[in-house]
Design a protein around this motif. Sequence first.
Motif, mmCIF file in Angstrom:
data_model
loop_
_atom_site.group_PDB
_atom_site.id
_atom_site.type_symbol
_atom_site.label_atom_id
_atom_site.label_comp_id
_atom_site.label_asym_id
_atom_site.label_seq_id
_atom_site.Cartn_x
_atom_site.Cartn_y
_atom_site.Cartn_z
ATOM 1 N N GLU A 261 0.816 -1.208 0.000
ATOM 2 C CA GLU A 261 0.000 0.000 0.000
ATOM 3 C C GLU A 261 0.853 1.263 0.000
ATOM 4 O O GLU A 261 0.410 2.312 -0.477
ATOM 5 C CB GLU A 261 -0.923 0.002 1.220
ATOM 6 N N ILE A 264 1.831 3.248 -3.463
ATOM 7 C CA ILE A 264 0.966 4.211 -4.162
ATOM 8 C C ILE A 264 1.350 5.652 -3.832
ATOM 9 O O ILE A 264 1.584 6.463 -4.745
ATOM 10 C CB ILE A 264 -0.511 3.928 -3.828
ATOM 11 N N ARG A 267 4.630 6.595 -5.565
ATOM 12 C CA ARG A 267 4.484 6.910 -6.988
ATOM 13 C C ARG A 267 3.971 8.328 -7.174
ATOM 14 O O ARG A 267 4.389 9.045 -8.094
ATOM 15 C CB ARG A 267 3.540 5.906 -7.661
ATOM 16 N N ASP A 630 -2.625 5.965 -12.385
ATOM 17 C CA ASP A 630 -2.237 6.459 -11.061
ATOM 18 C C ASP A 630 -2.945 7.766 -10.718
ATOM 19 O O ASP A 630 -3.396 7.962 -9.582
ATOM 20 C CB ASP A 630 -0.720 6.673 -11.006
ATOM 21 N N LEU A 633 -6.398 7.215 -9.560
ATOM 22 C CA LEU A 633 -6.417 6.660 -8.210
ATOM 23 C C LEU A 633 -6.255 7.773 -7.170
ATOM 24 O O LEU A 633 -6.982 7.807 -6.164
ATOM 25 C CB LEU A 633 -5.305 5.627 -8.057
#
Length: 809
Positions: A261, A264, A267, A630, A633
């Motif tokens: 987790e 993320i 990134r 991404d 998200l």
Amino acid sequence: MLATTDRARAVWLRCLASAFRTALACTIVGCTTLYGPAAVQHHVAFPAFSYVTVILIVTDATLGDTLHGCWLALYATIQSVGPALLSLWLIGPARFTNGTISLAVALSAFVVAFPEGTHLIAKRIALGQIVIVYVIAFISGVDTEAIMHPLNVAASTAIGVLACVIALLLPYPRPACWELKQNCGRLAENVSERLNLYVKAFCAEDNALALTSISQAKPLTIAGAKLLQSIKRYQESVKWERLPLKFLRNFYLNPGERLQELEIPLRGMEIALTSTSSFPIRMLEAETKKVLVQLEEHVSLTLKQIKNCFPRDSLTVPESNADKIMESLQTLQATIPTNHEDLPSFFFLFCMKLLQSKSLAKRPITSTQQKESSTPCQKNGFFKSMWMGNWSTSVKCKRLMPAFKCSLSLGLAVLFGLIYSKKDSYWSGLPVAISMAAAREATFKVANVKAQGTVLGTVYGVFGCFVFERYLPIRFISLLPWFVVTSFLRHSQMYGQAGGISAAIGAVLILGRKNFGPPSEFAIARIVETFIGLSCSIMVDLLLQPTRSCSLAKVQLSKCFGTLSACVGSMSLAANSKTNLLEKQRRLKLDVSELGKFIGEAEVEPNFWFLPFHSACYCKLLASLSKLVDLFLFSADAVGLLEQESQKLGASWKESVNKLHGDVEIFKEMAGSLVKCFEDVTLLKSLTFLEKKLENKNISYDLELGKSSNWNIFKASSLKDDKIDSIISSYLQHSKEIVDKFHAADHEGERELKSQVVLCLSALGFCMSNLIKETREIEKGIIELLQWENPSKHINLYEISCKIHALNN
């Protein structure tokens, strides 16, 4: 330099350990079949298949993988040997012909390959057993014992499985839980190092220092992705090592999911830094840098505790210290940025806060999760769960074609192998059986590396027999360096798993047996039979799956744009919009992943007389689409947090958010219409084909008449940087109006709420800005791709869109 040395040492140790255990398992099989009691040698009549079983199961395996392999081998044996025994007993081996034995192999292969839930290793073992049982029974004819012959094949498989278990226990076990713990520790260090570099880049005094830190983080990002893949693999293996003793169960719990987790937010921090135009960042002050360093140290401390503590329930995170740091951080985001160039900085802080919240999150293992993570044997019984998983949902049309391909390939390989040489015919079917793929693969490349691997291994085996002709025991010693070589081949891009396994099997079948005739003659016969089998496999693939990978990549690209259009349409500040956006984002992620697979296949696909695949252009499009995945998200996270905070504001939020809705709708209108245009133009075979269809149907189009319906496409495709800035500036201005309505930030709760709203609104603004920019990058890629496919045409997306619109209407 030190990191490179450590990585090289780790690769060597891994390959040496894998080679040692493979050599040990093969030595056990060799000693049993060559020097064991006569009764054992009589029943283990097919040592070649024992070696094949060893290579299929023990290669890079952990103890959990091997225990799983035992169950799979047992299931495969029941699935293949049981029906074969009945067939031989009822029909009789002497009544078979070339055609009927090939048909029997093909039908049995279809039954094995059709179920969707069967593990790939079980299918490969079962298919190999089918070839050995039927073909050798046909070769021996009336001398075949209808009952004992299939049982001897089962015994040969069992010896291979037993050797694998012993090899994984000696000289010490290699449990998956230990490998998982090691990889989790490495990933925690990797995350901590990257976080340190990102904070250092964010606080850098000039562009050179920032770029240096970002560049240093890139190889760590690649290494982190590989560690995540290893963790996911070992998490499956751990399930087969769990002991029923309650006091030992906690040892098998791992923080792998929690560490995944954290990838993320990292990134997102990388995206923020690469989007920053210049350093140092204007909003940073001495106090800000101090707070960021404290937060980075706090997250690093949490990661160390995750790394060192098992299970994760026992973590004692200093939350009070984290609260003090976050209070200091909240003072940094008092107002919405007025300049869009400051958005990357606020997005970086948003990701830092997201990272901090994820590192503190505690998710204890519940009884439900424990049930889900138990092995199939513990839940329903192995065979019950296997059959339920296979046949309850396996009657699907999509399974018919792969099963039919496998069946036809194997049947033809056996048939042509028998026609060429009855004595060695099973060597044409065995390579096809044990190399069955779970999904579509690059046919020509895989066949090429299998052939090369077979030749390399066979030549090494012949050379070993020549050097150690009188010393049979030393032959096994000579396998060790070859297994080291094949271990490197398996992890190489040139050969991969298929080539490495073929090379290992090619050598062990010669060096691990005796009384099979002159090695050189056997080598030639096996190479020819392997060529026959691979040729049949290629021929069937071309006949039943003629669509080239580059064509599938283009269709999948259009599908990605369709899903991308749905993602853009799902962006909203309305209630429950996060769930809808996340659902669309997951679908887009799957589609982009599938596109990546097709691009990988197309890159190694021979061109023949077709237009070469534009790999560079497709890779750019894939990178842009991955970045969009991404960004959506993070948009969902920002919208979800805004939805939570808006509940504290009540009716005042609903009144203030209407203007923001308008800005988001303008963004959706611009980006969505352009993405829809991408979806349409990528489906075209060629511009010449489009013009011919318009001409045949006597359809005329007018750019001015089409402008009304396609005006948004024209506006989006002609967006300049200043126009994008104006859209984002309007959004920021309306966001500022919302934030300014907050009361004085004297109250602690009010200050925290304002900080959270500022961060979320800024993050959403950053995502929208970058979504438009990436869409424009995709536009450039689409134009390049169309120009590549239509070199004599002038490419104008607006004009092409008008033509498509005129044709469809």
